[in-house]
Write an enzyme that holds these catalytic residues in place. Structure first.
Site, short mmCIF file in Angstrom:
data_model
loop_
_atom_site.label_atom_id
_atom_site.label_comp_id
_atom_site.label_asym_id
_atom_site.label_seq_id
_atom_site.Cartn_x
_atom_site.Cartn_y
_atom_site.Cartn_z
N HIS A 53 -17.46 -0.92 -30.06
CA HIS A 53 -16.43 -0.42 -29.14
C HIS A 53 -16.79 0.97 -28.60
CE1 HIS A 53 -13.51 -3.66 -30.06
NE2 HIS A 53 -14.00 -3.57 -31.28
N ASN A 126 -7.55 -6.64 -30.45
CA ASN A 126 -8.37 -7.03 -29.31
C ASN A 126 -7.50 -7.71 -28.25
OD1 ASN A 126 -11.00 -6.24 -30.27
ND2 ASN A 126 -10.99 -8.02 -31.63
N TYR A 336 -13.30 1.23 -41.04
CA TYR A 336 -12.93 1.97 -39.84
C TYR A 336 -12.83 3.47 -40.10
CZ TYR A 336 -12.47 -1.86 -36.59
OH TYR A 336 -12.76 -2.90 -35.74
#
Length: 482
Positions: A53, A126, A336
């Site tokens: 991303h 998403n 993350y």
């Protein structure tokens, strides 16, 4: 009147056009500290881009709670009526690097940060309700297949279709991606999804499974393969610029926020595994319930500070919202935040876009670039000096686990094809034509017949018409495959 030019430490800067030199022709003097500082900062002004991303755009706005959800969750952000919560939203591409064009076919990231009165709450999803893999151990391999070949440095169809053809759990998402929604016309005209199943808990301790849906109030609009290619050459930042210009012109996009609420025990017995991100939960079985809407009405003041330094993580949850046993989600809870520590440093949550609107009190201290070190508060626990105290009511509610510990082949005898076939059969005739054309354009570039056969077999198992049409488009005999 313009502000005075200064150094980083606030001293007046007399001349930003000419270096100090010994005579008009030089050489440059080492005493010109402003020159040295300017060059040293320039040498270091790029931070590592996101591993995934990397290319994206975002904006600020607010979430408006329209329906009280306290029946299902005690999360303050979803309790009450007409409550406004500031939000930051980032849209992105999955595979390409930071300078990659916006419009090639790809899944789009859809991340929301709610600045709530109980701390930051992130939904990191998403524009698809499903994903390619359901085990975190396979995620790095999937991303490697989307990135550049270590030898040629090319992004190739061969690599990504090789991975997909050997990963039958991907066929549902591949069908979604190769369909019309793989090329959104703008960030404003695509839906978003939390994708995973999450747990909500109310004040009475009742537990529910939920799935998030963010439905574009602008409608869903997509573009053709031809136009996507033209836009990539004409304006490589097309999606970013379209979003920015719309907000700048006062055309503020909004999304209606819905959830599917699944009673706890029913979810455990549902006909599909609700913790498998390659599956969806039927809207007929569990209809969408309106929660509210969020509006984006403010562009970044500084894109680097507001968007590039923004760090989203599904581990950022507030009381009343908890993880589920979803394996891919469990892996993301660690990964993350860890990637942000690498990218931005250990104190990335001190940065403006990540800082909560509530005060922070804990026993973490120091490290690079620490801007708020909590003053003279004690940095250890237990202590007898009235340091920050635990909040027992914020504890998560347990869920039962069973079975033997070890590497589990939980995909054995799992049906990964029916839902992909259901999606194919939902498409109109024109959508099916475009789907087959897109697969022909992409899978048709693959040289290996074995990869093609494995992928076509997955399409055929999803729906015989689907597989047969792809085989015909690629001049392959379906009888040799099925």
């Amino acid at each position: 009147m313009a502000e005075k030019l200064t150094t980083e430490t606030g001293q007046p800067w007399a001349d930003n056009q000419h270096s100090q030199t010994a005579g008009a022709r030089g050489p440059v003097l080492i005493q010109d500290y402003n020159l040295l500082e300017k060059l040293a900062h320039f040498d270091r002004e790029r931070i590592p881009e996101r591993v995934v991303h990397a290319k994206g755009a975002g904006a600020k706005g607010y979430f408006l709670l329209e329906n009280d959800m306290s029946k299902y969750t005690k999360a303050d952000v979803f309790n009450g009526n007409d409550k406004k919560t500031p939000v930051l939203v980032r849209f992105s591409q999955v595979a390409g690097e930071k300078g990659y064009p916006d419009t090639p076919r790809d899944v789009r990231g859809f991340s929301i940060k709610f600045y709530t009165q109980e701390g930051n709450y992130d939904i990191v999803g998403n524009n698809t309700p499903i994903f390619f893999v359901n085990d975190p151990l396979k995620f790095p391999d999937f991303i490697h297949s989307q990135k550049r070949d270590p030898k040629s440095n090319k992004r190739t169809q061969e690599r990504q279709w090789d991975f997909w053809s050997h990963s039958p759990e991907s066929v549902h998402q591949v069908t979604y991606l190769m369909g019309d929604r793989g090329l959104p016309a703008s960030y404003r005209t695509m839906n978003g999804y939390g994708s995973h199943t999450f747990k909500w808990v109310n004040k009475e301790g009742e537990q529910f499974w939920v799935k998030y849906h963010f439905i574009s109030d602008q409608g869903v609009h997509n573009i053709s393969n031809k136009l996507a290619g033209e836009l990539a050459g004409r304006d490589s930042d097309y999606l970013q610029n379209e979003l920015y210009d719309s907000i700048e012109n006062g055309d503020f996009p909004s999304w209606s926020v819905y959830v599917q609420v699944i009673p706890y025990e029913e979810g455990l017995k549902y006909k599909w595994d609700i913790f498998d991100i390659t599956k969806v939960v039927s809207h007929k079985d569990y209809p969408l319930q309106k929660v509210g809407k969020f509006v984006l009405d403010e562009n970044p003041t500084n894109n680097f500070v507001d968007i590039e330094e923004a760090a989203f993580s599904p581990a950022n949850m507030v009381p009343g919202i908890e993880p589920s046993p979803d394996k891919l989600l469990q892996g993301r809870l660690f990964s993350y935040k860890d990637t942000q520590r690498y990218r931005l440093g250990v104190n990335f949550e001190d940065l403006p876009s990540n800082k909560p609107v509530v005060s922070v009190h804990n026993y973490e201290r120091d490290g690079y670039m620490k801007s708020d070190n909590q003053g003279s508060e004690d940095n250890y626990e237990p202590n007898g000096f009235d340091g920050p105290k635990e909040v027992p009511e914020a504890n998560i509610h347990s869920f039962e686990v069973s079975g033997e510990a070890g590497s589990q082949d939980y995909s054995h005898n799992v049906d990964y094809h029916t839902q992909a076939g259901d999606l194919y059969r939902l498409f109109s005739d024109e959508e099916k034509d475009r789907l087959i054309e897109t697969i022909q354009m992409n899978l048709g570039q693959v040289e290996s017949d074995e990869i093609k056969k494995l992928e076509i077999k997955q399409f055929y198992d999803a729906d015989p018409d689907y597989g047969t049409r792809v085989a015909k488009a690629l001049d392959m005999n379906i009888d040799d495959i099925k």
